[in-house]
Design a protein around this motif. Structure first.
Motif, PDB file in Angstrom:
ATOM      1  N   ASP A  53       0.877  -0.909  -0.428  1.00  0.00           N
ATOM      2  CA  ASP A  53      -0.239  -0.597  -0.290  1.00  0.00           C
ATOM      3  C   ASP A  53       0.947   1.487   0.231  1.00  0.00           C
ATOM      4  N   GLU A  54       1.333   1.831  -1.287  1.00  0.00           N
ATOM      5  CA  GLU A  54       2.094   2.818  -1.522  1.00  0.00           C
ATOM      6  C   GLU A  54       1.521   3.688   0.110  1.00  0.00           C
ATOM      7  N   ALA A  55       0.274   4.474  -0.023  1.00  0.00           N
ATOM      8  CA  ALA A  55       0.052   5.071   0.834  1.00  0.00           C
ATOM      9  C   ALA A  55       0.273   5.221   2.160  1.00  0.00           C
ATOM     10  N   SER A  56       0.898   3.375   2.925  1.00  0.00           N
ATOM     11  CA  SER A  56       0.876   3.449   3.916  1.00  0.00           C
ATOM     12  C   SER A  56       2.161   3.171   4.317  1.00  0.00           C
ATOM     13  N   LEU A  57       3.327   3.411   3.540  1.00  0.00           N
ATOM     14  CA  LEU A  57       4.572   3.977   3.358  1.00  0.00           C
ATOM     15  C   LEU A  57       4.981   5.101   3.736  1.00  0.00           C
ATOM     16  N   VAL A  58       4.051   6.122   3.323  1.00  0.00           N
ATOM     17  CA  VAL A  58       4.001   7.563   3.415  1.00  0.00           C
ATOM     18  C   VAL A  58       4.914   7.470   5.310  1.00  0.00           C
ATOM     19  N   ALA A  59       4.733   6.539   6.414  1.00  0.00           N
ATOM     20  CA  ALA A  59       5.083   6.672   7.750  1.00  0.00           C
ATOM     21  C   ALA A  59       6.494   6.782   8.108  1.00  0.00           C
ATOM     22  N   VAL A  60       6.928   5.757   6.558  1.00  0.00           N
ATOM     23  CA  VAL A  60       8.365   5.727   6.738  1.00  0.00           C
ATOM     24  C   VAL A  60       9.111   6.756   6.377  1.00  0.00           C
ATOM     25  N   PRO A  61      10.175   7.092   7.401  1.00  0.00           N
ATOM     26  CA  PRO A  61      11.141   7.957   6.883  1.00  0.00           C
ATOM     27  C   PRO A  61      11.663   8.003   5.472  1.00  0.00           C
ATOM     28  N   GLY A  76       1.066 -19.947  -0.928  1.00  0.00           N
ATOM     29  CA  GLY A  76       0.478 -20.229  -2.343  1.00  0.00           C
ATOM     30  C   GLY A  76       1.454 -18.611  -2.793  1.00  0.00           C
ATOM     31  N   VAL A  77       1.080 -19.633  -4.381  1.00  0.00           N
ATOM     32  CA  VAL A  77       1.925 -18.064  -5.282  1.00  0.00           C
ATOM     33  C   VAL A  77       1.455 -16.409  -5.556  1.00  0.00           C
ATOM     34  N   ASP A  78       0.112 -16.824  -5.053  1.00  0.00           N
ATOM     35  CA  ASP A  78      -0.149 -15.665  -4.746  1.00  0.00           C
ATOM     36  C   ASP A  78      -0.076 -14.646  -3.947  1.00  0.00           C
ATOM     37  N   ALA A  79       0.282 -15.196  -2.247  1.00  0.00           N
ATOM     38  CA  ALA A  79       0.651 -14.957  -0.897  1.00  0.00           C
ATOM     39  C   ALA A  79       1.716 -14.320  -2.193  1.00  0.00           C
ATOM     40  N   ALA A  80       2.917 -15.559  -2.630  1.00  0.00           N
ATOM     41  CA  ALA A  80       4.353 -15.092  -2.749  1.00  0.00           C
ATOM     42  C   ALA A  80       4.204 -13.992  -3.455  1.00  0.00           C
ATOM     43  N   ARG A  81       3.200 -13.189  -4.715  1.00  0.00           N
ATOM     44  CA  ARG A  81       3.431 -12.680  -5.441  1.00  0.00           C
ATOM     45  C   ARG A  81       3.738 -11.077  -5.096  1.00  0.00           C
ATOM     46  N   ALA A  82       2.059 -11.548  -3.865  1.00  0.00           N
ATOM     47  CA  ALA A  82       1.847 -10.338  -3.415  1.00  0.00           C
ATOM     48  C   ALA A  82       3.423  -9.409  -2.295  1.00  0.00           C
ATOM     49  N   ALA A  83       3.805 -10.544  -2.048  1.00  0.00           N
ATOM     50  CA  ALA A  83       4.876  -9.859  -1.171  1.00  0.00           C
ATOM     51  C   ALA A  83       5.692 -10.176  -1.877  1.00  0.00           C
ATOM     52  N   TYR A  84       6.643 -10.753  -2.886  1.00  0.00           N
ATOM     53  CA  TYR A  84       7.988 -10.698  -3.269  1.00  0.00           C
ATOM     54  C   TYR A  84       7.339  -9.851  -4.009  1.00  0.00           C
ATOM     55  N   VAL A  85       6.680  -9.124  -5.501  1.00  0.00           N
ATOM     56  CA  VAL A  85       7.244  -8.602  -6.375  1.00  0.00           C
ATOM     57  C   VAL A  85       6.020  -7.457  -6.217  1.00  0.00           C
ATOM     58  N   ASP A  86       5.022  -7.890  -5.668  1.00  0.00           N
ATOM     59  CA  ASP A  86       3.650  -6.845  -5.221  1.00  0.00           C
ATOM     60  C   ASP A  86       4.460  -5.590  -4.725  1.00  0.00           C
ATOM     61  N   GLY A  87       4.898  -6.217  -3.272  1.00  0.00           N
ATOM     62  CA  GLY A  87       5.459  -5.191  -2.214  1.00  0.00           C
ATOM     63  C   GLY A  87       5.996  -4.528  -2.771  1.00  0.00           C
ATOM     64  N   LEU A  88       7.252  -5.681  -3.744  1.00  0.00           N
ATOM     65  CA  LEU A  88       8.544  -4.794  -3.610  1.00  0.00           C
ATOM     66  C   LEU A  88       8.523  -3.400  -4.391  1.00  0.00           C
ATOM     67  N   ARG A  89       7.830  -3.495  -6.069  1.00  0.00           N
ATOM     68  CA  ARG A  89       7.527  -2.794  -6.518  1.00  0.00           C
ATOM     69  C   ARG A  89       6.976  -1.481  -6.417  1.00  0.00           C
ATOM     70  N   THR A  90       5.615  -1.321  -5.028  1.00  0.00           N
ATOM     71  CA  THR A  90       5.425  -0.423  -4.695  1.00  0.00           C
ATOM     72  C   THR A  90       6.231   0.583  -3.875  1.00  0.00           C
ATOM     73  N   VAL A  91       6.966  -0.633  -3.056  1.00  0.00           N
ATOM     74  CA  VAL A  91       8.414  -0.138  -1.938  1.00  0.00           C
ATOM     75  C   VAL A  91       9.524   1.248  -2.610  1.00  0.00           C
ATOM     76  N   VAL A  92       9.258   0.219  -4.161  1.00  0.00           N
ATOM     77  CA  VAL A  92      10.003   1.006  -5.026  1.00  0.00           C
ATOM     78  C   VAL A  92       9.586   2.200  -5.754  1.00  0.00           C
ATOM     79  N   ALA A  93       8.913   2.633  -6.090  1.00  0.00           N
ATOM     80  CA  ALA A  93       7.401   2.993  -7.072  1.00  0.00           C
ATOM     81  C   ALA A  93       7.993   4.318  -5.676  1.00  0.00           C
TER      82      ALA A  93
END
Length: 294
Positions: A53-61, A76-93
């Motif tokens: 959640d990109e909006a949630s990451l505002v809390a991180v300095p 499962g694969v869906d959980a892995a994709r959310a944690a590893y790909v979607d989360g990382l992509r959101t953090v990078v952005a």
């Protein structure tokens, strides 16, 4: 330096302790109350955020270094994709578009991306060949860590960990009770895993690169199980060939059972890192003493 450990769990907590002790300003990021409590107990700042959640990451300095060490909440694969790909992509952005983006991002991956090599040696120059959908997700996340970071002038590094073990994760019954499947153990103690990441950051090495983080001895599982049983004073466990193991399972579990290789850590040593636990034999001594005393 100020460091954010995103998904601050088993390795992240130890990394935070080490970096804090070295004088760095560390922020651990989790979304659960239990996770936040563990970070505070470890002695550094805890911030609640959802990595997807990109909006949630505002809390991180703003930070100088970011470490992405999230784990999937499910198998499962869906959980892995959310944690590893979607989360990382959101953090990078989210961090990459800040006025002061981090200089570096380290992503913690797995040697599982290599798939099966019939017991042969692999290293950083070996082409990954994932055996399961989950491992293919890990490889996709590696591409995010190395390619999408570069579009934001962040230097990404991928660390491929072998099997993690250490306090609370010795899993003695796996080797003492059996059956133990043939193949090789490519392992790394939790304390070394954390120290490797700290070393890559503080020594300023391996920018834009992949590093294998395993110990010096990819030992035979059968040999290790026999040695462990001898050290614990119990009978050796039952052994399974890969064919016997695969016959009892289906689908991706069977393919994972055939993912046999030996991971080389020559590059890790060339980068200046020396292991605290060069083999699982040294690393398992506390668990062996506890077993004997039980």
């Amino acid at each position: 330096m100020r460091v954010a450990i995103l998904g601050c769990g088993y390795v992240g907590l130890e990394l935070g302790r080490q970096l804090t002790a070295a004088g760095h300003d560390v922020v651990g990021v989790r979304r659960s109350d239990a996770g936040l409590d563990a970070i505070e107990t470890a002695g550094f700042e805890a911030v609640r955020a959802d990595l997807t959640d990109e909006a949630s990451l505002v809390a991180v300095p703003d930070v100088d270094w970011a470490v992405y060490a999230a784990s999937a909440g499910g198998r499962g694969v869906d959980a892995a994709r959310a944690a590893y790909v979607d989360g990382l992509r959101t953090v990078v952005a989210a961090f990459g578009t800040r006025e002061s983006p981090p200089d570096r991002l380290v992503y913690t991956s797995s040697t599982g991306v290599y798939g099966d090599h019939g017991g042969d040696w692999v290293n950083e120059s070996t082409t990954p060949d994932p055996a399961t959908d989950r491992q293919r997700v890990l490889l996709e996340a590696e591409r995010v860590a190395l390619k999408e970071t570069a579009t934001h002038d962040i230097d990404g590094t991928v660390v491929r960990f072998g099997g993690l073990y250490g306090p609370d994760r010795y899993r003695m019954d796996r080797y003492l009770d059996g059956p133990v499947t043939e193949g090789y153990l490519n392992s790394i103690h939790r304390d070394d895993a954390a120290s490797v990441v700290a070393h890559l950051l503080t020594a300023d090495v391996a920018r834009g690169e992949v590093v294998l983080a395993v110990d010096d001895d990819p030992v035979s599982k059968w040999d290790f199980a026999d040695w462990l049983a001898e050290q614990c004073g119990v009978s050796p466990p039952k052994k399974w060939t890969v064919a016997e193991r695969a016959a009892t399972t289906e689908g991706e579990v069977s393919r994972r059972a055939r993912a046999n290789k030996r991971c080389a850590n020559d590059r890790l040593h060339r980068l200046g890192y020396e292991l605290q636990y060069p083999t699982v034999r040294e690393g398992y001594l506390p668990a062996i003493r506890a077993f004997r005393d039980d």
